[in-house]
Design a protein around this motif. Sequence first.
Motif, mmCIF file in Angstrom:
data_model
loop_
_atom_site.group_PDB
_atom_site.id
_atom_site.type_symbol
_atom_site.label_atom_id
_atom_site.label_comp_id
_atom_site.label_asym_id
_atom_site.label_seq_id
_atom_site.Cartn_x
_atom_site.Cartn_y
_atom_site.Cartn_z
ATOM 1 N N GLU A 78 41.405 44.076 55.685
ATOM 2 C CA GLU A 78 42.150 43.778 56.862
ATOM 3 C C GLU A 78 41.468 42.432 57.733
ATOM 4 O O GLU A 78 41.081 42.451 58.929
ATOM 5 C CB GLU A 78 41.931 44.933 57.919
ATOM 6 C CG GLU A 78 42.931 45.869 57.318
ATOM 7 C CD GLU A 78 44.340 45.809 57.334
ATOM 8 O OE1 GLU A 78 45.001 45.187 58.427
ATOM 9 O OE2 GLU A 78 44.868 45.676 56.367
ATOM 10 N N PRO A 79 41.478 41.142 57.265
ATOM 11 C CA PRO A 79 41.136 40.166 57.899
ATOM 12 C C PRO A 79 41.913 39.720 59.171
ATOM 13 O O PRO A 79 43.253 40.113 58.910
ATOM 14 C CB PRO A 79 40.992 38.947 56.773
ATOM 15 C CG PRO A 79 42.117 39.474 55.835
ATOM 16 C CD PRO A 79 42.009 40.817 55.824
ATOM 17 N N VAL A 80 41.532 39.257 60.176
ATOM 18 C CA VAL A 80 42.409 38.766 61.192
ATOM 19 C C VAL A 80 42.411 37.072 61.178
ATOM 20 O O VAL A 80 41.285 36.556 61.328
ATOM 21 C CB VAL A 80 41.943 39.582 62.587
ATOM 22 C CG1 VAL A 80 42.876 38.865 63.782
ATOM 23 C CG2 VAL A 80 41.820 40.918 62.653
ATOM 24 N N ILE A 81 43.721 36.659 61.054
ATOM 25 C CA ILE A 81 43.820 34.966 61.272
ATOM 26 C C ILE A 81 44.941 34.867 62.049
ATOM 27 O O ILE A 81 46.170 35.149 61.842
ATOM 28 C CB ILE A 81 44.275 34.854 59.774
ATOM 29 C CG1 ILE A 81 43.047 35.275 58.702
ATOM 30 C CG2 ILE A 81 44.613 33.076 59.729
ATOM 31 C CD1 ILE A 81 43.754 34.747 57.249
ATOM 32 N N GLN A 82 44.877 34.343 63.183
ATOM 33 C CA GLN A 82 45.689 34.152 64.480
ATOM 34 C C GLN A 82 45.453 32.617 64.722
ATOM 35 O O GLN A 82 44.688 32.269 64.930
ATOM 36 C CB GLN A 82 45.396 35.149 65.539
ATOM 37 C CG GLN A 82 45.555 36.618 65.212
ATOM 38 C CD GLN A 82 45.094 37.562 66.278
ATOM 39 O OE1 GLN A 82 44.309 37.155 67.056
ATOM 40 N NE2 GLN A 82 45.797 38.656 66.284
ATOM 41 N N GLN A 83 46.740 32.190 65.323
ATOM 42 C CA GLN A 83 46.709 30.882 66.056
ATOM 43 C C GLN A 83 46.127 31.055 67.434
ATOM 44 O O GLN A 83 46.663 32.007 68.030
ATOM 45 C CB GLN A 83 48.137 30.515 66.012
ATOM 46 C CG GLN A 83 48.116 28.781 66.576
ATOM 47 C CD GLN A 83 49.617 28.536 66.651
ATOM 48 O OE1 GLN A 83 50.525 29.029 65.857
ATOM 49 N NE2 GLN A 83 50.087 27.560 67.438
#
Length: 626
Positions: free
Chosen positions: A252-257
């Motif tokens: 569950e990696p978090v990749i957000q702008q």
Amino acid sequence: MNRYPVWKYAILVIALVVGVLYTLPNLFGEAPAVQVSSGKATIKVDATTRAKVEQALAAAGIQPVSVALDPNSVKVRLDSTDTQLKARDALQKALSPDPDDAAYVVALNLLSGSPQWLAAIHAAPMYLGLDLRGGVHFMLQVDMQAALTKRAESLAGDLRSQLREANVRHGGISRNGQAVEIRLRDSQTLDAAKRVIQDQFPDLQAVEAPEGTEYKLTATLKPEAARRVQEQALKQNMVTLHNRINELGVAEPVIQQQGADRIVVQLPGVQDTARAKQILGRTATLEMRLVDESAEGRAAELGTGPVPFGSERYLEKTGRPIIVKKQVILTGDSLTDAQPGFEQQTQQPKVDLTVDAKGGRIMRDTSRENLHKRMAILLFEKGKGEVLTAPVIQGELGNRFQISGSMSVNEANDLALLLRAGSLAAPMEIIEELTIGPTLGAENIAKGFHSVAWGFAAIVAFMAVYYMLFGLISGLALAVNLLLLVAVLSMLQATLTLPGMAAMALALGMAIDSNVLINERVREELRSGVSPQAAIHAGYDRAWATILDSNVTTLIAGIALLAFGSGPVRGFAVVHCIGILTSMFSAVFFSRGLVNLWYGRQKKLRTVSIGTVWRPAAEQAITKAE
């Protein structure tokens, strides 16, 4: 009146069993582990890698609990954190002795400690967020100017092709920063070039200026087109990061702008910041270039001469040198799909590629002009290039073409996966990094658990004192609600964060409202002189409409948070919404099942244990007068 049929009790038992089974993995905790994954896209993790890992551990005198091979990594489970660090150092020394050119990424990780029989029924614990599990947090700055420069370079090549097709002669096309400059000899040629730009390149705006006896036409991107290029670069980088990190098996990696040019990356469970940077550094760029077939180029390949001007030397994975031209024909930006397959005649593995319209036009022109010459596909990782393959162009290519040659089935699958994953549209740099240790995560888990546990205990104690046996039944229903909530979150493989644990505590407080409504409704019926059996029946039936209304309105608010929120707010909303649904089941269906099981079979029921049934003062006075 107050009896459940057997099938309803069967549903209750099944719900309890499923809840217990899928909640259990969360109680076993996590074990220290070392994860070995590929450090280069051309290196595959397979049974051979597992054998190397086992040999390195045996040579270091380390006895692992288990060594498991996943599709993308080898995971070594160990008995303590001290052994974990020793195993990491031993594997790093054996598998990647050169840190600047590491073939494998050896990272510290945590694995679920649940037994194998639970894993066999796909019962897995919830993922824990960065604030609970620990891990690393990065903020990356995307170089938007480089994206615009890259786009200008691509437009310069497109302009050259279009002007040639339109038979417009020019004195040279060059890129100056983010502008494309075209030199033209007379005004007629200038007008023709402007018409080509106006018709074929709507994103460009052109400004003319005299330069001696000639003219110079400077084409630049329009502001809205430049903004669109930057947005697309940011989105493509996010997709590429997600594809690369997913290959490493990070949970569950978090990749957000964040903002217009920044990306936040969170990797829960990764404890080594240096290794996390290597994970991010795996992002690759693909380029297609022509092989230098000149006599000088062949001599450079054989090592009997220098690399010609305008060419570069790269190595294939076998170590054989290939001399390719510096001019980039196509990049991974133009690829839309890549699928492995087999040639119909020779049954040799191949990779079918699909490019967009612009890429198809470029490939058509290039292949037409370079038949029976080789085209190299290069992969650039960490500033180093490697030739994946250099096939011969057998015919005119278009939007669809294939890569074939001396490759195995696994190599064809890996190459297709790599091409589908895409490349970075613009370079990035880390401008902020934060490491949250597992100790702090454990403290957050302990605090969150204590808040839920103490809240649950206080609610059950109050209900037991105020509603007696009905209060105890409400407490059991509340426990089932918590059990089902954790089970559903585990089945969905949701990520639990600190706001999610706060939502759990809130869900307990809200869930008991339904039981309070039911118990008070039963009390009202008893005050009215209704028999106990009829009071229980009416209490549950008449409270249902109120319970449904209140939960639906709360659910609407939770769905709004889920739809418009992000980050911690979204995590809170997920637990909140699921908690509402499980509370409706446990507070009404399960608690009534317990009440029916206790009181339903008593035909001559005179009293129920629901606390003091207070009667109005006027009614008590009338009773005394009589």
